[in-house]
Design a protein around this motif. Structure first.
Motif, short mmCIF file in Angstrom:
data_model
loop_
_atom_site.label_atom_id
_atom_site.label_comp_id
_atom_site.label_asym_id
_atom_site.label_seq_id
_atom_site.Cartn_x
_atom_site.Cartn_y
_atom_site.Cartn_z
N MET A 58 47.49 -8.99 39.91
CA MET A 58 47.03 -9.08 38.54
C MET A 58 47.03 -10.54 38.12
O MET A 58 48.04 -11.23 38.27
CB MET A 58 47.90 -8.26 37.59
N ILE A 59 45.88 -11.01 37.62
CA ILE A 59 45.72 -12.41 37.26
C ILE A 59 45.43 -12.51 35.77
O ILE A 59 44.46 -11.92 35.28
CB ILE A 59 44.58 -13.06 38.07
N ILE A 60 46.27 -13.23 35.05
CA ILE A 60 46.07 -13.45 33.62
C ILE A 60 45.57 -14.87 33.41
O ILE A 60 46.25 -15.84 33.75
CB ILE A 60 47.38 -13.24 32.82
N THR A 61 44.36 -14.99 32.88
CA THR A 61 43.77 -16.29 32.60
C THR A 61 43.79 -16.54 31.10
O THR A 61 43.36 -15.68 30.32
CB THR A 61 42.32 -16.35 33.12
N LEU A 62 44.26 -17.71 30.69
CA LEU A 62 44.37 -18.05 29.28
C LEU A 62 43.27 -19.05 28.88
O LEU A 62 42.74 -19.77 29.72
CB LEU A 62 45.75 -18.65 28.98
N LYS A 63 42.95 -19.07 27.59
CA LYS A 63 41.94 -20.00 27.08
C LYS A 63 42.32 -21.45 27.33
O LYS A 63 41.46 -22.32 27.48
CB LYS A 63 41.74 -19.77 25.58
#
Length: 247
Positions: free
Chosen positions: A201-206
């Motif tokens: 699971m990959i969480i990309t932030l602004k």
């Protein structure tokens, strides 16, 4: 000359010792990071819920009163929430689930991964057009699983792991079939279904920060044979470690 030589040897030994200590400390930090990962990240996983069910799909053009292919479904919901201990404001750009792997000892049935659908009555449908190898949820103002959206301040994402065509049930009896009993009626055993599922699971932030973790799950529960449906909630997530892959 002898004294000067001893000083050089002493200095070399001290340099080697200092370098060794530095490398040892750096190695300890790297080892700790591999085990513990990021200790304070903007968003974290609150819990994982799994809904296990059994269903029978009608076989077309059948001459029997009942002719059903038996599937066992595992709907996985991952709850992501904002970390109150993280002082800065961050915004979720996307959450991706990929690198999905299934480990089973039994060859019974066909393993499939499905994405949520926009159907009004159902969250998942086991059909070819809904099969996937990865799912991307885009950050938005509000979460909407069916539209593959997650609130940019946290929400939930979901996918289905299914074992299709485990068995076939046929009958000419007129009474209704209880789908929750299909595994019993077809003599399917718990060991025929046992699976180890892993995925990233990959969480990309602004802001450009990217965090990744690998999640491993075992399913279904043994009660699925008798009960036909089972809800599981996992809150002990101490084995899930996030690492930053982009600053």
């Amino acid at each position: 000359m002898y004294r000067s030589l001893n000083k050089k040897i002493f200095h070399m030994i001290m340099i080697i010792i200092i370098i060794t200590i530095i490398l040892f400390i750096a190695g300890m930090f790297l080892l700790r990071y591999e085990v513990e990962g990021e200790t304070n990240i903007p968003f974290d996983i609150k819990k994982i819920a799994i809904i296990e069910t059994v269903e029978g799909e009608e076989v077309e053009n059948s001459t029997e009163k009942w002719n059903l292919n038996v599937n066992q479904n595992n709907d996985i919901y991952i709850y992501i929430e904002k970390n109150d201990n993280y002082s800065k404001t961050e915004i979720i750009e996307s959450v991706k689930i990929n690198n999905i792997k299934v480990n089973r000892s039994s060859q019974l049935g066909e393993t499939k991964i499905y994405k949520p659908v926009t159907d009004e009555k159902r969250m998942f449908i086991n059909s070819e057009e809904n099969e996937t190898t990865e799912i991307l949820y885009n950050g938005d103002l509000e979460s909407n699983i069916k539209e593959h959206k997650i609130s940019n301040q946290g929400g939930k994402v979901a996918f289905r792991y299914a074992i299709n065509n485990i068995a076939q049930y046929t009958s000419d009896m007129n009474k209704e079939i209880d789908h929750s009993k299909l595994l019993q009626l077809t003599n399917v055993k718990a060991e025929d279904l046992k699976s180890k599922l892993s995925f990233d699971m990959i969480i990309t932030l602004k802001s450009g920060k990217i965090y990744q973790t690998t999640i491993e799950l075992e399913m279904p529960s043994e009660e699925i044979i008798q009960e036909g449906t089972k809800g599981i909630e996992i809150t002990d997530l101490s084995n899930i470690v996030f690492k930053r892959i982009e600053n």
